[in-house]
Design an enzyme around this catalytic site. Structure first.
Site, mmCIF file in Angstrom:
data_model
loop_
_atom_site.group_PDB
_atom_site.id
_atom_site.type_symbol
_atom_site.label_atom_id
_atom_site.label_comp_id
_atom_site.label_asym_id
_atom_site.label_seq_id
_atom_site.Cartn_x
_atom_site.Cartn_y
_atom_site.Cartn_z
ATOM 1 N N SER A 1 0.817 -1.223 0.000
ATOM 2 C CA SER A 1 0.000 0.000 0.000
ATOM 3 C C SER A 1 0.842 1.262 0.000
ATOM 4 O O SER A 1 0.486 2.277 -0.608
ATOM 5 C CB SER A 1 -0.927 0.010 1.225
ATOM 6 O OG SER A 1 -1.831 -1.059 1.183
ATOM 7 N N HIS B 1 13.748 47.477 22.261
ATOM 8 C CA HIS B 1 12.838 47.316 23.413
ATOM 9 C C HIS B 1 11.554 48.128 23.210
ATOM 10 O O HIS B 1 10.866 48.462 24.169
ATOM 11 C CB HIS B 1 13.512 47.742 24.718
ATOM 12 C CG HIS B 1 14.896 47.202 24.869
ATOM 13 N ND1 HIS B 1 15.142 45.928 25.307
ATOM 14 C CD2 HIS B 1 16.109 47.760 24.599
ATOM 15 C CE1 HIS B 1 16.466 45.719 25.332
ATOM 16 N NE2 HIS B 1 17.064 46.815 24.899
ATOM 17 N N SER C 1 -14.768 47.799 12.549
ATOM 18 C CA SER C 1 -15.361 47.362 13.805
ATOM 19 C C SER C 1 -16.867 47.530 13.730
ATOM 20 O O SER C 1 -17.365 48.505 13.156
ATOM 21 C CB SER C 1 -14.798 48.190 14.977
ATOM 22 O OG SER C 1 -15.534 47.972 16.158
#
Length: 539
Positions: free
Chosen positions: A113, A160, A290
């Site tokens: 198979s 950062h 929205s």
């Protein structure tokens, strides 16, 4: 009659993945490939002289019969047979044999198979990687154009997420582009090392072929190379159990996860920049941001990129764990997992790359907002230059450094606590120890003076790294179509030209329809997880 609304449908198929990627993982692709593999096996066995009592076991007539029905899969017969025998491969062997009665007895001869199942999986993943590669290069091309266009546009850099020494908009885009370039290198390596399983039998020993070819080792050695060549591959894996190593799936999934990570990083940066109103992803004229706040312009495409990317990165664990937990020559606990993890990983990355192309192609840069933000921080960035100029005018470097520190703290307090503009220049001009006028100080506030070598770095990166890759790969089907479809009103009549010259007609049809329906060309969603999608065709 069911309309499909009473059962689950995968969002990957319904909302995100292109038709061409869906075709690659479709039943048609799978079972047509099974039949091509059975034909390749029969041809190989015939060409190697498989015979019984001096008579060929396989005839040209049988092979021609197999070829005549290679495309028209009789799904209904296979489905009914599987209900009885509970084995998908043998059900399709039976169904194929019903269409090819003369060849029925030689279908799947000597194979197990995994001959059709695993070889097809490799073929499908290879085709899917090729499509991912095309789309990845398209994204890189758009990013390269964007980087080149804005290579000299000064902007605040962030470390950062705090203002840092300026860079340029284009230089920042090269950071995204470099990650995609690394992904392309990984993809090319994996794609270039894809091999077929071949036909190695139940435990990888090719014992069945020893029986078929009466122990002729030299003939048996030719089977895998011949099958590979017929299926468009250079070679097969030299050893295996019943299956190809599931480590292959892991390598492929890791490539997809790498692309997803790069896309996620880029989309996050764009979302943050859109918050700053410096850069904005495409927004349709009638798009609603929205349901409650009508003014909203949410970065929904970038959010969707991030959402799908997380799925692909996590999905890479499935093949890795499956590979690690396989027993000896094979176990079947890989099958159900593979049916989900591999196709859906590709469908998701396909949607991600389409979204990336859409976003980058339509990015809007608000240079005046960028300049405003830059000028609010630039006095702090310029203090070293100001100090050097003051020393040239007779000042003491150490004393001036302390003065600048104190005045910077005062200006920062004015900005943060009192909401006033940055008045550092005015404070410095008012201090006689600097011996500099406000006009002299303001003359130093030219943003381009503070971006270092950013524009030069962009030029060098594009010329030395990106453009050679793009030039090597120019002329891909999708890129050509997109250029021709820039003005779709006048090019619709030219579609027959594309179709006539493309050897893969169904892929070309899918490409055209997918490009026309691209999100920034007419698909508008609600929020990223909304319930409706409106697809509008524009001609």
């Amino acid at each position: 009659m069911s309309t499909g609304t009473d059962r689950y449908q995968s969002p990957l198929s319904e909302r995100y993945a292109s038709k061409e990627m869906q075709y690659i993982f479709s039943p048609d692709m799978k079972f047509r490939t099974w039949r091509k593999l059975w034909i390749a096996l029969a041809e190989t066995e015939k060409e190697l002289g498989l015979s019984q009592d001096g008579k060929p076991v396989i005839t040209d007539e049988q092979i021609e019969e197999l070829k005549a029905h290679a495309e028209d899969i009789n799904y209904d017969v296979a489905k009914e047979r599987e209900k009885l025998v509970r084995h998908d491969v043998m059900s399709h062997v039976y169904a194929y044999g019903q269409q090819c009665p003369k060849a029925a007895g030689i279908i799947h001869l000597g194979a197990t198979s995994c001959y059709v199942g695993d070889n097809t999986d490799i073929i499908v993943m290879t085709e899917a990687l090729k499509l991912v590669r095309k789309k990845l290069i398209n994204v890189m091309k758009e990013l390269a154009d964007f980087a080149d266009k804005y290579k000299a546009q000064p902007t605040l850099a962030f470390t950062h997420f705090q203002p840092a020494q300026p860079t340029t908009v284009g230089k920042r885009a090269t950071l995204w582009l470099q990650e995609f370039s690394l992904d392309l290198e990984d993809l090319d390596h994996v794609l270039g090392t894809m091999k077929l399983l071949g036909s190695k039998g139940t435990t990888g020993t090719q014992a069945s072929f020893l029986e078929l070819f009466n122990g002729d080792q030299e003939t048996i050695d030719k089977i895998d190379p011949m099958i590979a060549a017929k299926m468009g591959f250079k070679e097969c894996y030299p050893v295996s159990g019943q299956t190809y190593s599931r480590k292959v799936d892991t390598r492929v999934a890791n490539v997809l996860a790498g692309i997803a990570a790069s896309a996620h990083k880029m989309s996050n940066d764009i979302r943050l920049l859109q918050h700053l109103k410096e850069v904005e992803e495409p927004f349709e004229k009638n798009q609603i941001g929205s349901s409650a706040m009508a003014y909203k312009r949410n970065p929904m495409r970038s959010e969707r990129i991030a959402s799908l990317s997380r799925y692909v990165m996590i999905d890479a664990l499935n093949p890795a764990i499956t590979s690690a937990t396989q027993w000896f020559e094979r176990t079947l606990d890989d099958s159900a997992n593979k049916r989900l993890s591999v196709p859906e990983g590709f469908l998701a990355i396909d949607g991600i790359l389409d979204l990336c192309l859409n976003v980058v192609d339509g990015l809007v840069v608000y240079d005046k907002v960028i300049t405003k933000h830059m000028m609010a921080e630039l006095p702090f960035m310029a203090t070293e230059n100001i100090m050097m100029d003051a020393v040239k005018n007779g000042g003491n470097r150490q004393e001036l450094h302390e003065k600048i520190r104190q005045l910077s703290m005062q200006a920062g307090k004015n900005v943060k606590e009192e909401g006033r503009d940055n008045n550092l220049l005015e404070l410095i001009a008012a201090d006689p120890e600097f011996n500099l006028t406000l006009e002299q100080l303001q003359a130093t506030m030219e943003p381009s003076k503070y971006v270092g070598r950013a524009p030069v770095q962009v030029d060098a990166f594009l010329a030395n790294v990106v453009n050679p890759v793009l030039e090597k790969n120019q002329g891909g089907d999708q890129r050509i179509i997109e250029k021709w479809l820039k003005n779709r009103r006048s090019t619709v009549v030219l579609w027959p030209v594309f179709l006539w010259n493309c050897p893969n007609k169904h892929i070309m049809f899918a490409l055209i329809s997918n490009i026309i329906r691209r999100p920034h060309r007419g698909i508008s969603d609600g929020n990223a997880d909304g319930n409706s999608v409106q697809k509008m065709w524009h001609f």
